[in-house]
Design a protein around this motif. Structure first.
Motif, PDB file in Angstrom:
ATOM      1  N   ARG A 109       0.835  -1.206   0.000  1.00 51.13           N
ATOM      2  CA  ARG A 109       0.000   0.000   0.000  1.00 51.13           C
ATOM      3  C   ARG A 109       0.867   1.252   0.000  1.00 51.13           C
ATOM      4  O   ARG A 109       1.818   1.366   0.771  1.00 51.13           O
ATOM      5  CB  ARG A 109      -0.921   0.032   1.213  1.00 51.13           C
ATOM      6  CG  ARG A 109      -1.827   1.269   1.216  1.00 51.13           C
ATOM      7  CD  ARG A 109      -2.825   1.252   2.326  1.00 51.13           C
ATOM      8  NE  ARG A 109      -3.816   0.194   2.192  1.00 51.13           N
ATOM      9  CZ  ARG A 109      -4.855   0.236   1.361  1.00 51.13           C
ATOM     10  NH1 ARG A 109      -5.024   1.263   0.562  1.00 51.13           N
ATOM     11  NH2 ARG A 109      -5.717  -0.766   1.337  1.00 51.13           N
ATOM     12  N   SER A 130       0.331   5.386   0.363  1.00 47.31           N
ATOM     13  CA  SER A 130      -0.703   6.336   0.783  1.00 47.31           C
ATOM     14  C   SER A 130      -0.095   7.699   1.087  1.00 47.31           C
ATOM     15  O   SER A 130       1.124   7.864   1.132  1.00 47.31           O
ATOM     16  CB  SER A 130      -1.424   5.816   2.027  1.00 47.31           C
ATOM     17  OG  SER A 130      -0.520   5.669   3.096  1.00 47.31           O
ATOM     18  N   LYS A 163      -0.731  10.988   3.879  1.00 43.34           N
ATOM     19  CA  LYS A 163      -1.427  11.458   5.087  1.00 43.34           C
ATOM     20  C   LYS A 163      -0.943  12.854   5.422  1.00 43.34           C
ATOM     21  O   LYS A 163       0.130  13.277   4.981  1.00 43.34           O
ATOM     22  CB  LYS A 163      -1.183  10.490   6.248  1.00 43.34           C
ATOM     23  CG  LYS A 163       0.272  10.266   6.571  1.00 43.34           C
ATOM     24  CD  LYS A 163       0.442   9.184   7.596  1.00 43.34           C
ATOM     25  CE  LYS A 163       1.946   8.924   7.753  1.00 43.34           C
ATOM     26  NZ  LYS A 163       2.264   7.801   8.571  1.00 43.34           N
ATOM     27  N   TYR A 197       4.317  10.503   3.130  1.00 36.42           N
ATOM     28  CA  TYR A 197       4.039   9.234   2.463  1.00 36.42           C
ATOM     29  C   TYR A 197       3.870   8.132   3.490  1.00 36.42           C
ATOM     30  O   TYR A 197       4.488   8.150   4.550  1.00 36.42           O
ATOM     31  CB  TYR A 197       5.195   8.832   1.534  1.00 36.42           C
ATOM     32  CG  TYR A 197       5.451   9.808   0.432  1.00 36.42           C
ATOM     33  CD1 TYR A 197       4.592   9.889  -0.660  1.00 36.42           C
ATOM     34  CD2 TYR A 197       6.558  10.647   0.459  1.00 36.42           C
ATOM     35  CE1 TYR A 197       4.828  10.786  -1.687  1.00 36.42           C
ATOM     36  CE2 TYR A 197       6.803  11.547  -0.562  1.00 36.42           C
ATOM     37  CZ  TYR A 197       5.941  11.612  -1.628  1.00 36.42           C
ATOM     38  OH  TYR A 197       6.171  12.499  -2.639  1.00 36.42           O
ATOM     39  N   ASP A 210      -0.243  -4.644   3.398  1.00 34.19           N
ATOM     40  CA  ASP A 210      -1.644  -4.640   3.824  1.00 34.19           C
ATOM     41  C   ASP A 210      -2.296  -5.913   3.286  1.00 34.19           C
ATOM     42  O   ASP A 210      -2.098  -6.269   2.132  1.00 34.19           O
ATOM     43  CB  ASP A 210      -2.342  -3.396   3.265  1.00 34.19           C
ATOM     44  CG  ASP A 210      -3.684  -3.122   3.895  1.00 34.19           C
ATOM     45  OD1 ASP A 210      -4.301  -4.050   4.454  1.00 34.19           O
ATOM     46  OD2 ASP A 210      -4.143  -1.965   3.822  1.00 34.19           O
ATOM     47  N   ASP A 269      -9.983   1.407  -3.183  1.00 28.87           N
ATOM     48  CA  ASP A 269      -8.603   1.199  -3.600  1.00 28.87           C
ATOM     49  C   ASP A 269      -8.517   0.949  -5.097  1.00 28.87           C
ATOM     50  O   ASP A 269      -9.395   0.319  -5.679  1.00 28.87           O
ATOM     51  CB  ASP A 269      -7.992  -0.027  -2.899  1.00 28.87           C
ATOM     52  CG  ASP A 269      -7.639   0.232  -1.448  1.00 28.87           C
ATOM     53  OD1 ASP A 269      -7.356   1.386  -1.090  1.00 28.87           O
ATOM     54  OD2 ASP A 269      -7.641  -0.743  -0.671  1.00 28.87           O
ATOM     55  N   VAL A 310      -3.583   1.842  -3.989  1.00 31.59           N
ATOM     56  CA  VAL A 310      -3.614   3.288  -3.756  1.00 31.59           C
ATOM     57  C   VAL A 310      -5.074   3.679  -3.596  1.00 31.59           C
ATOM     58  O   VAL A 310      -5.922   3.278  -4.402  1.00 31.59           O
ATOM     59  CB  VAL A 310      -2.993   4.069  -4.942  1.00 31.59           C
ATOM     60  CG1 VAL A 310      -3.132   5.564  -4.745  1.00 31.59           C
ATOM     61  CG2 VAL A 310      -1.533   3.693  -5.149  1.00 31.59           C
ATOM     62  N   LYS A 311      -5.379   4.449  -2.559  1.00 26.17           N
ATOM     63  CA  LYS A 311      -6.750   4.948  -2.377  1.00 26.17           C
ATOM     64  C   LYS A 311      -7.085   5.931  -3.506  1.00 26.17           C
ATOM     65  O   LYS A 311      -6.244   6.718  -3.932  1.00 26.17           O
ATOM     66  CB  LYS A 311      -6.888   5.669  -1.034  1.00 26.17           C
ATOM     67  CG  LYS A 311      -6.750   4.745   0.140  1.00 26.17           C
ATOM     68  CD  LYS A 311      -8.083   4.641   0.845  1.00 26.17           C
ATOM     69  CE  LYS A 311      -7.962   3.743   2.040  1.00 26.17           C
ATOM     70  NZ  LYS A 311      -8.564   2.451   1.824  1.00 26.17           N
ATOM     71  N   ASP A 363      -8.716   8.637  -3.448  1.00 26.37           N
ATOM     72  CA  ASP A 363      -8.517  10.029  -3.045  1.00 26.37           C
ATOM     73  C   ASP A 363      -7.061  10.471  -3.151  1.00 26.37           C
ATOM     74  O   ASP A 363      -6.774  11.666  -3.267  1.00 26.37           O
ATOM     75  CB  ASP A 363      -8.992  10.247  -1.603  1.00 26.37           C
ATOM     76  CG  ASP A 363     -10.501  10.171  -1.474  1.00 26.37           C
ATOM     77  OD1 ASP A 363     -11.215  10.201  -2.509  1.00 26.37           O
ATOM     78  OD2 ASP A 363     -10.990  10.093  -0.327  1.00 26.37           O
ATOM     79  N   ASP A 364      -6.116   9.520  -3.109  1.00 24.96           N
ATOM     80  CA  ASP A 364      -4.692   9.852  -3.175  1.00 24.96           C
ATOM     81  C   ASP A 364      -4.153   9.909  -4.602  1.00 24.96           C
ATOM     82  O   ASP A 364      -3.018  10.341  -4.821  1.00 24.96           O
ATOM     83  CB  ASP A 364      -3.860   8.835  -2.374  1.00 24.96           C
ATOM     84  CG  ASP A 364      -4.101   8.932  -0.875  1.00 24.96           C
ATOM     85  OD1 ASP A 364      -4.633   9.959  -0.409  1.00 24.96           O
ATOM     86  OD2 ASP A 364      -3.752   7.962  -0.161  1.00 24.96           O
TER      87      ASP A 364
END
Length: 120
Positions: free
Chosen positions: A30, A32, A34, A43, A48, A55, A67-68, A70-71
């Motif tokens: 994963r 991501s 934040k 990062y 996961d 995703d 990768v989500k 939203d990202d």
């Protein structure tokens, strides 16, 4: 659809090695973003075992990358590599969307995402 995050062969080899060492072969890798860090965004990378509904999945060199959604705008075009040196090895992240990074190299911001900067 083009891969959001591109793994180099060296990075994929290292990820598969970590999975094998931890008996987590077949899990996902994963990537991501934040809030936090000196520049506002940081990062996150790690293993996961669960794929979520939001995703996006790609597979590169035998590694399943998550990768989500939203990202995606923040991470699109990012390359993850693994470099070995006399001092050891580590992952490097080259994000073409990052317009500013702090001295530590793990915090950044983009033109459209400022995140939530913290004091260093």
């Amino acid at each position: 659809m083009q891969d959001v995050v591109k793994l180099t062969e060296a990075a994929a080899y290292q990820i598969k090695d970590v999975m094998k060492e931890n008996n987590e072969e077949g899990t996902y890798f994963r990537v991501s973003v934040k809030g936090g860090g000196c520049s506002g965004l940081s990062y996150g990378i790690g293993l996961d075992d669960t794929k979520q509904e939001d995703d996006v999945l790609s597979e590169q060199f035998g590694v399943k990358v998550l990768v989500k959604k939203d990202d995606i705008p923040i991470l699109q075009g990012t390359e993850i590599d693994f470099k070995q040196s006399l001092m050891g090895g580590g992952f490097t992240i080259d994000n073409p969307n990052a317009i500013y990074t702090c001295g530590c190299g793990s915090s950044f911001r983009t033109e459209t995402e400022q995140g939530t900067p913290e004091k260093c």
